[in-house]
Design an enzyme around this catalytic site. Structure first.
Site, PDB file in Angstrom:
ATOM      1  N   LYS A 112       0.821  -1.216   0.000  1.00  0.00           N
ATOM      2  CA  LYS A 112       0.000   0.000   0.000  1.00  0.00           C
ATOM      3  C   LYS A 112       0.852   1.263   0.000  1.00  0.00           C
ATOM      4  O   LYS A 112       0.407   2.315  -0.452  1.00  0.00           O
ATOM      5  CB  LYS A 112      -0.964  -0.024   1.180  1.00  0.00           C
ATOM      6  CG  LYS A 112      -2.012  -1.116   1.000  1.00  0.00           C
ATOM      7  CD  LYS A 112      -3.055  -1.133   2.076  1.00  0.00           C
ATOM      8  CE  LYS A 112      -4.191  -2.090   1.739  1.00  0.00           C
ATOM      9  NZ  LYS A 112      -3.769  -3.514   1.819  1.00  0.00           N
TER      10      LYS A 112
HETATM   11  C1  PLP Z   1      -4.477  -4.554   1.055  1.00  0.00           C
HETATM   12  C2  PLP Z   1      -3.739  -5.846   0.936  1.00  0.00           C
HETATM   13  C3  PLP Z   1      -4.123  -6.848   0.015  1.00  0.00           C
HETATM   14  C4  PLP Z   1      -5.350  -6.727  -0.860  1.00  0.00           C
HETATM   15  O1  PLP Z   1      -5.197  -5.780  -1.877  1.00  0.00           O
HETATM   16  P1  PLP Z   1      -6.499  -5.231  -2.656  1.00  0.00           P
HETATM   17  O2  PLP Z   1      -5.992  -4.146  -3.526  1.00  0.00           O
HETATM   18  O3  PLP Z   1      -7.437  -4.748  -1.598  1.00  0.00           O
HETATM   19  O4  PLP Z   1      -7.058  -6.383  -3.426  1.00  0.00           O
HETATM   20  C5  PLP Z   1      -3.341  -7.994  -0.068  1.00  0.00           C
HETATM   21  N1  PLP Z   1      -2.270  -8.176   0.721  1.00  0.00           N
HETATM   22  C6  PLP Z   1      -1.877  -7.251   1.624  1.00  0.00           C
HETATM   23  C7  PLP Z   1      -0.699  -7.524   2.477  1.00  0.00           C
HETATM   24  C8  PLP Z   1      -2.591  -6.048   1.758  1.00  0.00           C
HETATM   25  O5  PLP Z   1      -2.189  -5.143   2.674  1.00  0.00           O
END
Ligand code: PLP
Length: 466
Positions: A112
């Site tokens: 993120k």
């Molecule tokens: C947010 C997240 C996801 C999921 O990603 P999306 O874009 O919501 O599908 C997967 N793995 C981790 C570690 C995350 O923080």
């Protein structure tokens, strides 16, 4: 670029508008009016670019005319300068076919950061231009909160209020939020559950007494700018593996469908993508929707991969819109039906459109553990539980052996040390850049699970909008 709502009832906005708005006023999500497309020669010419220069090429069509090329380069240079790896999102190899795209070299060890580090700077840039102020309010059970706080800490014209359920997030996760000391960062521990905190946030967005004074915003993955930033690393990985002459498949640990939708956007822009593999854990609404057309929410089962424990995947609406003929009013009706009954059937056009590029797989706890121990024992790579679900799906997908398959590593294994140790026998250490987390001082307010107390706290500490 102009952006339109997936539900056809909100006015079109430019890039600056969608960045600050988040959700459209008709409840839909913003998507570009059309997909910019690169020729094969243009993609070939991207080979060998630094991550920042590649980011500028890929994102420029989406941000024009709200940002100049120089503005964009400056924002990307500062955002990606905070990553601990020169390559920003380096690629490593498991075996002849399987590869790993490491997206966890940002400040909070989760993918993120790639999008939020840029989003924080975009907010600051646009707010300065408009002489306005933004109040970000969110609830977190862990990962998003720390990435969002790090992205806006110390930024001008932005305040962030992050609610977490008191005593219900891990020590590492709490400290990643509460040890960030900046005057615009406000952590609040709430008595109650994550759902209680989330309900208070939702209420604040429709509370006229608050929205009349403050420009209240969210940083969740429905924000178009976040998706856009994630398109870049699909290009980066595919170029290293031989694109545009060679096709590449991607396996994506999926929750809200934001990350994998960015892969779809890359394909729409001309990147030769063989397949997008949607990897889910036992919370498998997307696997059911893609394999049978039945999109119906169940109850959430907590797993060792908590960022994928979801009932509803907000960004899936963007795919349904694009595959279903971009008919906003029809989609609005379909989504209202889903909101009322928590279930819907995909149309034939939506199913066929999705099937052209997507496959899906579901991993239970055993499959996840097996993937983690295969990676550690056979390839010397320690991976986190989310990534392991992606790797399981990648190896099961039956992709042509001549096509490289890239699993997106969405979190650093040290974020989930207990699960990793159980599967591999090794406890991954926190990287040195966050290693002094337990020496730093924490700061947060403690409030009762009472909306009025939280609203009063925000009103007291936030800056009014222009
Ligand atoms: C947010 C997240 C996801 C999921 O990603 P999306 O874009 O919501 O599908 C997967 N793995 C981790 C570690 C995350 O923080």
């Amino acid at each position: 670029m102009e952006y339109i709502s997936t539900r056809g009832g909100a006015s079109a906005l430019d890039f600056e508008g969608v960045t600050l708005a988040g959700l459209a006023s008709d409840g839909g999500l913003y998507v570009p009016r059309e997909w910019p497309r690169f020729s094969e020669a243009e993609i070939a010419a991207m080979r060998g670019l630094s991550y920042v220069e590649l980011a500028v090429r890929v994102m420029l069509p989406f941000v024009t005319p709200s940002l100049t090329e120089d503005d964009l380069r400056d924002l990307c240079t500062r955002a990606y300068g905070r990553f601990a790896h020169e390559g920003v999102t380096p690629l490593t190899q498991f075996d002849q076919q399987q590869w790993l795209l490491e997206l966890f070299h940002g400040p909070t060890l989760a993918f993120k950061d790639v999008a939020l580090q840029l989003l924080g700077r975009l907010f600051e840039h646009f707010l300065k231009q408009r002489d306005d102020h933004l109040t970000i309010v969110g609830a977190t059970s862990g990962d998003t909160g720390s990435a969002a706080i790090d992205a806006v800490a110390g930024r001008e014209r932005v305040d962030i209020f992050m609610l977490h359920p008191k005593g219900r997030v891990s020590d590492v996760q709490r400290r990643q939020m509460t040890t960030v000391r900046a005057p615009n960062v406000h952590n609040i521990a709430i008595e109650g559950s994550f759902d209680d905190a989330q309900a208070m946030v939702k209420r604040m967005f429709v509370d006229d007494a608050m929205t009349g004074r403050f420009r209240i915003s969210a940083v969740n993955s429905i924000n178009w700018a976040r998706l856009m930033a994630q398109v870049v690393y699909y290009f980066a990985a595919a170029l290293q593996l031989g694109a545009p002459e060679r096709k590449v498949a991607f396996s994506v640990p999926t929750g809200n469908f934001g990350d994998v939708f960015a892969g779809y956007v890359a394909a729409k822009m001309g990147l030769p993508v063989e397949r997008l593999i949607v990897a889910t854990n036992v919370n498998d609404i997307l696997h059911r929707a893609l394999s049978t057309g039945d999109y119906s929410a169940g109850t959430v089962t907590p797993t060792a991969a908590p960022s994928m424990d979801i009932q509803v995947s907000s960004n899936f609406e963007r795919l349904l819109f694009d595959c279903g003929g971009r008919d906003g009013l029809a989609l609005a009706e379909q989504m209202h039906g889903f909101e009322a009954t928590k279930a819907m059937q995909l149309t034939n056009a939506q199913r066929e459109g999705a099937a052209a590029l997507f496959t899906s797989a579901r991993a239970d706890a055993d499959a996840m553990i097996n993937a983690m121990s295969w990676a550690a024992q056979k390839c010397g790579e320690v991976i986190d539980p989310h990534t392991a679900i992606g790797l399981h799906a990648a190896r099961e997908a039956g992709i042509d052996p001549a096509v490289p398959v890239v699993t997106l590593a969405t979190a650093h294994p040290a974020k989930f040390p207990d699960a990793v140790e159980r599967a591999t026998g090794t406890r991954p250490p926190l990287p040195s850049r966050v290693g002094d987390l337990f020496q730093r001082e924490e700061s947060y307010a403690e409030l009762p699970g009472d909306y009025d107390a939280v609203a009063a706290y925000v009103a007291e500490h936030a800056t009014e909008s222009a």
